[in-house]
Design an enzyme around this catalytic site. Sequence first.
Site, PDB file in Angstrom:
ATOM      1  CB  CYS A 335     118.583 -16.114  69.954  1.00  0.00           C
ATOM      2  SG  CYS A 335     117.481 -14.413  70.286  1.00  0.00           S
ATOM      3  CG  HIS A 449     121.850 -12.366  68.781  1.00  0.00           C
ATOM      4  ND1 HIS A 449     122.029 -13.340  67.681  1.00  0.00           N
ATOM      5  CD2 HIS A 449     120.796 -12.111  69.474  1.00  0.00           C
ATOM      6  CE1 HIS A 449     120.461 -13.425  67.759  1.00  0.00           C
ATOM      7  NE2 HIS A 449     119.787 -12.794  68.655  1.00  0.00           N
TER       8      HIS A 449
END
Length: 516
Positions: A335, A449
């Site tokens: 991310c 994630h």
Amino acid sequence: MKKKIMIQGTGSDVGKSVLAAALCRILKQDGLRVAPFKSQNMALNSYVTPDGREIGRAQGVQAEACGMAATVDMNPILIKPTGSMRSQIVVRGKPHMDMDASSYRDFTRKVWPILQESYHRLEQQADVIVIEGAGSPVEINLKDREIVNMRIARWLQSPVLLVGDIDRGGLFAQVVGTLELLEPEERDLIAGILINKFRGDPSLLHSGIRWLEERTGKPVLGLIPFLPDLDLEAEDSMSLDRRPVLKKNERDDRIEVAVIRHPHLSNFTDFDALEKEEDVALRYVGHPEALGSPDVVILPGSKNTVEDWLHWVRMGMAGAIQDRARQGGHIVGICGGYQMMGMELKDPLQVESRHGQVKGMELFPLHTTFLPEKRTVRVRGVLTNWGEEVWQSLRQEKVEGYEIHMGITEPISGGKSGGPLFRVAADGENPRGEGWISRDGRRWGTYLHGVFDNDGFRRAWLNQLRREKGWAPLQPSRSHAARREAAFDRLADHVRRHVDIPRLYQILDEKTSHTG
Ligand SMILES: NC(=O)CC[C@H](N)C(=O)O
């Protein structure tokens, strides 16, 4: 009104979230439908619900302890500090606005009905609600605007268990002081005291417990020994400091992983499953001098990608990582970390920082633009054709994960070297290319994630690193999900042994019948 019990603490990090998860699991084991609730959470570790809403990680974990799908009602307000005294306020799972602490005061008045509505909706789905407070209920300067501790307990007339942490010392003062500072009506709601994280000989504490009960008029309902190696993520990054650095039964053939500890590190739970692998030695690194020569450097998520990246440029960490990349080390970005690996970070609307445009690590021909719309979604996918070509031994591996980001990452036109890593989609979406992987497979990044929570993917990737080092592959270890289930049960057993559970049931019944 449904049954409820609230956990409040004498301060932050006394173990409220974990004890709430324990109660959730105990009540579930006893056949009740249980749901967790925390009106407001301040954390950078978040969780995406199956319907694509962002809540605090702790309530997501507690929902798992309850065996229930997480919903936004379990944590309707989430505050994510972005730095420089500002926070992103997530209301019912979507960003509402960025705010400084003083405007938040007015805001708390407005959100009260939202909290109430969420609580009522949860009540429809459960027999018992386990409510968690935040920090200390007697932060006097904040009391007039708080919406998470006694304000909730008073509204619901909920019995409260007050948790103190004996490990850090000062337990008696914490408990007596907290009770002293409560209003009489608030004090009446305290049904008992729990002493948490005890490491000593219980017989030495008896006189202290008697004294505490006499002095406060409140029963001590549990003396809970410190539970080592609990495989469940705690809520805030404070607990990162207390991670054990070394594992027992260390093997020699371990892959060294360094996770860069950003100032605004978000979702560090991404690496828990990796850390548990017996052939991984994982550490968090906050200074370039501490980087060393790990096999893998991971750049994790960040609430403020640009500021964190600039911090590393100033500190010399950016250069140290680029050196590692040149020496052939593996560099992985998740991310915010993935965003940093590209050519440029652009924030024209100043969504995350005051900087309009900054150069990135320049490992990938990508650029990221931060936009006001936040994507929070669970996705599933597979490797792209390119991904399979680079990582032949990972062919057919499936991945699942969740995305939480404002940034959009796109290839630079005419750029080459590498290609998209995964093809992913949320329910009802068309599959699209996601992430990036270099030709040699040593640099990759993704928005997903939880990518390392995929058992097959994690092991196959580690085995590939092992092969590179000339080590034999390992068999998959126990699945991450099975390990978590076992951890909830272990936690529940531990708390059952040390807390007066029959008394707890009495409290649930009494308080419910009194308030009707
Ligand atoms: N979870 C993250 O790492 C978020 C990255 C970045 N702050 C974004 O919102 O796009």
